[in-house]
Design an enzyme around this catalytic site. Structure first.
Site, PDB file in Angstrom:
ATOM      1  N   ARG A 147      -2.006   5.436   7.138  1.00  0.00           N
ATOM      2  CA  ARG A 147      -2.363   4.114   7.659  1.00  0.00           C
ATOM      3  C   ARG A 147      -2.077   4.129   9.152  1.00  0.00           C
ATOM      4  O   ARG A 147      -1.025   4.591   9.592  1.00  0.00           O
ATOM      5  CB  ARG A 147      -1.567   2.995   7.007  1.00  0.00           C
ATOM      6  CG  ARG A 147      -1.733   1.681   7.788  1.00  0.00           C
ATOM      7  CD  ARG A 147      -1.204   0.497   7.075  1.00  0.00           C
ATOM      8  NE  ARG A 147      -2.068   0.131   5.967  1.00  0.00           N
ATOM      9  CZ  ARG A 147      -1.939  -1.008   5.290  1.00  0.00           C
ATOM     10  NH1 ARG A 147      -0.997  -1.866   5.609  1.00  0.00           N
ATOM     11  NH2 ARG A 147      -2.736  -1.271   4.292  1.00  0.00           N
ATOM     12  N   THR A 200       0.835  -1.207   0.000  1.00  0.00           N
ATOM     13  CA  THR A 200       0.000   0.000   0.000  1.00  0.00           C
ATOM     14  C   THR A 200       0.869   1.256   0.000  1.00  0.00           C
ATOM     15  O   THR A 200       0.642   2.184  -0.779  1.00  0.00           O
ATOM     16  CB  THR A 200      -0.932  -0.003   1.226  1.00  0.00           C
ATOM     17  OG1 THR A 200      -1.733  -1.180   1.169  1.00  0.00           O
ATOM     18  CG2 THR A 200      -1.838   1.220   1.227  1.00  0.00           C
ATOM     19  N   HIS A 242     -10.523   0.041   4.313  1.00  0.00           N
ATOM     20  CA  HIS A 242      -9.391   0.192   3.395  1.00  0.00           C
ATOM     21  C   HIS A 242     -10.000   0.592   2.053  1.00  0.00           C
ATOM     22  O   HIS A 242     -10.031  -0.198   1.110  1.00  0.00           O
ATOM     23  CB  HIS A 242      -8.630  -1.132   3.297  1.00  0.00           C
ATOM     24  CG  HIS A 242      -7.253  -1.013   2.692  1.00  0.00           C
ATOM     25  ND1 HIS A 242      -6.869   0.069   1.929  1.00  0.00           N
ATOM     26  CD2 HIS A 242      -6.190  -1.845   2.733  1.00  0.00           C
ATOM     27  CE1 HIS A 242      -5.620  -0.117   1.532  1.00  0.00           C
ATOM     28  NE2 HIS A 242      -5.189  -1.264   2.014  1.00  0.00           N
ATOM     29  N   LYS A 262       7.259  10.145  21.539  1.00  0.00           N
ATOM     30  CA  LYS A 262       7.344  10.964  22.753  1.00  0.00           C
ATOM     31  C   LYS A 262       5.959  11.241  23.321  1.00  0.00           C
ATOM     32  O   LYS A 262       5.807  12.031  24.245  1.00  0.00           O
ATOM     33  CB  LYS A 262       8.029  12.301  22.428  1.00  0.00           C
ATOM     34  CG  LYS A 262       9.488  12.126  22.004  1.00  0.00           C
ATOM     35  CD  LYS A 262      10.207  13.456  21.873  1.00  0.00           C
ATOM     36  CE  LYS A 262       9.807  14.177  20.608  1.00  0.00           C
ATOM     37  NZ  LYS A 262      10.602  15.386  20.354  1.00  0.00           N
TER      38      LYS A 262
END
Lengths: 155, 287
Positions: free
Chosen positions: B105, B56, B133, B84
């Site tokens: 994604r 993808t 998707h 972080k």
């Protein structure tokens, strides 16, 4: 002799009566509304005779009025409930709760991998789906999963 | 009626009407004939992959390059501020100030919808957990239409992991627009979720569930194979099915990777239609 209609619990001077709660949902409604944590008097009854529903439950909350958001919470577990506002022992407003078309902020999505459970400050948003049997499902705007009534968890 | 998709995000296939889906497929057809168009010249596209992907991500990045655009982004969260503890909202807001479009994604379901709400530029969902998707779905629809000549009134057999396969859910939703009939072949443990089946029922369309593939093959126009979503299913054991000769016009779209591809036998008329999982000339259509 005319049968007295009076309830065994005394009337409240100011506050809200939530009537026609399904008998087995009273404690859930108490918890949802946070009435187990208030300092004002709260009375409730379960398995009370009801002409309309056979049995019912009720709650009388002194000096407490509910916002629309709170009423929505009630509608999700007690769709037959009516909300009666009392001022100086008089009924000033009475409404039957209606299940809204959408629910925001108040219910958790059951999907642990939903963005509303993974990220801070992403408020939940659901479309309410009601089937022919009257069962309610909440369709998550984000993860597109349905939260069923038995998995309802309030924020 | 003219259809404009300008500044539209693509988060879920259900966001697009059948007319809009067909419009995208029409554009894709033009791209396939003429893939080298300089439409993204001077544009910056952010490719944000919060979880591993080969096909993808490379499909998108290749398409962007072919169209003359520049890519920024990351292929894993390592080395980014996400490590972080930066929130998704902050990451997206920051990236949206640099890029003209975000392709994302993310393993968190619903993250793409949320990103599209906080971003000032359009977002394309390249997969959000087990949810959607949609660009894969567009390409599947393109393959189906290309081979069958139509999307209408087809009988489609979906095979494999129907529970966790997000492309299956998207494809069912999309094909419901086109009066499809569905054969659902899976182990009992991996049946199509009831919420997706309800989608078929709501449109008064027909579906049949099987645990053996051979019953569904003879009358299928499309056989759509999916791999077991091993990352979501603890027991990947999956018996290789037996095959019988399908309808002469049957076409198979496979999303199986080489290591998990089912064995093909006695399907003399089959044609393998590749998806974005395989590099093809149609790569640029994956917009």
């Amino acid at each position: 002799m005319e049968k007295k209609k009076e309830l065994t619990v005394s009337a409240i001077e100011n506050g809200t009566v939530i009537d026609h709660i399904p008998a087995d949902k009273v404690f859930q409604v108490v918890k949802i509304l946070g009435l187990d944590r208030v300092s004002t008097p709260v009375y409730f009854g379960i398995n009370v005779e009801s002409k309309k529903y056979g049995t019912k439950g009720f709650i009388k909350a002194s000096n407490k009025y509910f916002e629309t958001e709170d009423v929505n919470k009630i509608a999700l577990v007690a769709p037959t409930a009516s909300i009666i506002e009392i001022k100086d022992f008089e009924v000033v407003n009475k409404q039957t709760v209606t299940i809204p078309d959408s629910i925001e902020h108040i219910v958790k999505c059951f999907n642990p991998n939903c963005v509303t459970n993974k990220e801070h400050d992403v408020p939940t948003k659901f479309t309410v789906i009601k089937d022919a049997q009257g069962n309610i499902k909440l369709h998550c705007h984000y993860c597109e999963k349905n939260t069923t009534q038995d998995k309802l968890e309030f924020i | 009626m003219s259809i404009s998709l300008k500044n539209r995000s693509l988060i879920s296939i259900s966001d697009y009407t059948p007319e809009e889906i067909c419009h995208v497929l029409d554009i894709a057809e033009d791209f396939e004939k003429n893939p080298h168009q300089n439409l993204l010249n001077g544009r910056i596209i952010a490719s944000l992959f919060f979880e591993p992907s080969t096909r993808t991500r490379l499909s998108f990045e290749t398409a962007i390059q072919l169209l003359g655009g520049n890519v920024i982004g990351f292929s894993s969260t390592a080395g980014t501020s996400i490590q972080k503890g930066e929130s998704l909202a902050d990451t997206i807001t920051m990236v949206a100030s640099y890029a003209d479009l975000i392709v994302m994604r993310n393993p968190i379901e619903g993250s793409a919808r949320f990103a599209s709400e906080v971003s000032k530029v359009p977002v394309i969902n390249a997969g959000d957990g087990a949810n959607q998707h949609p660009t894969q779905c567009m390409l599947d629809l393109y393959s189906i239409r290309k081979t069958q000549g139509t999307l209408e009134n087809l009988e489609i057999t979906l095979v494999g992991d129907l529970k966790y396969g997000r492309t299956v859910h998207s494809l069912v939703e999309a094909m419901c627009h086109f009066n499809a009939k569905f054969n659902l072949v899976s182990p009992v443990e991996l049946k199509l979720p009831s919420v997706v089946k309800q989608h078929i029922k709501d449109r008064n369309l027909e579906y049949h569930q099987y645990t053996e593939l051979e019953d569904a093959i003879p009358h299928s126009d499309i056989i759509y194979m999916t791999r077991i979503q091993r990352e979501r299913f603890p027991d990947p054991c999956f018996a290789t099915p037996c095959w019988r000769t399908p309808s002469p016009t049957a076409v198979c779209c496979t999303r199986c990777r080489a290591s998990t591809r089912s064995t093909w036998t006695s399907m003399p008329t089959r044609r393998l239609i590749t998806s974005s999982r395989h590099k093809t000339a149609s790569t640029p259509v994956k917009l």
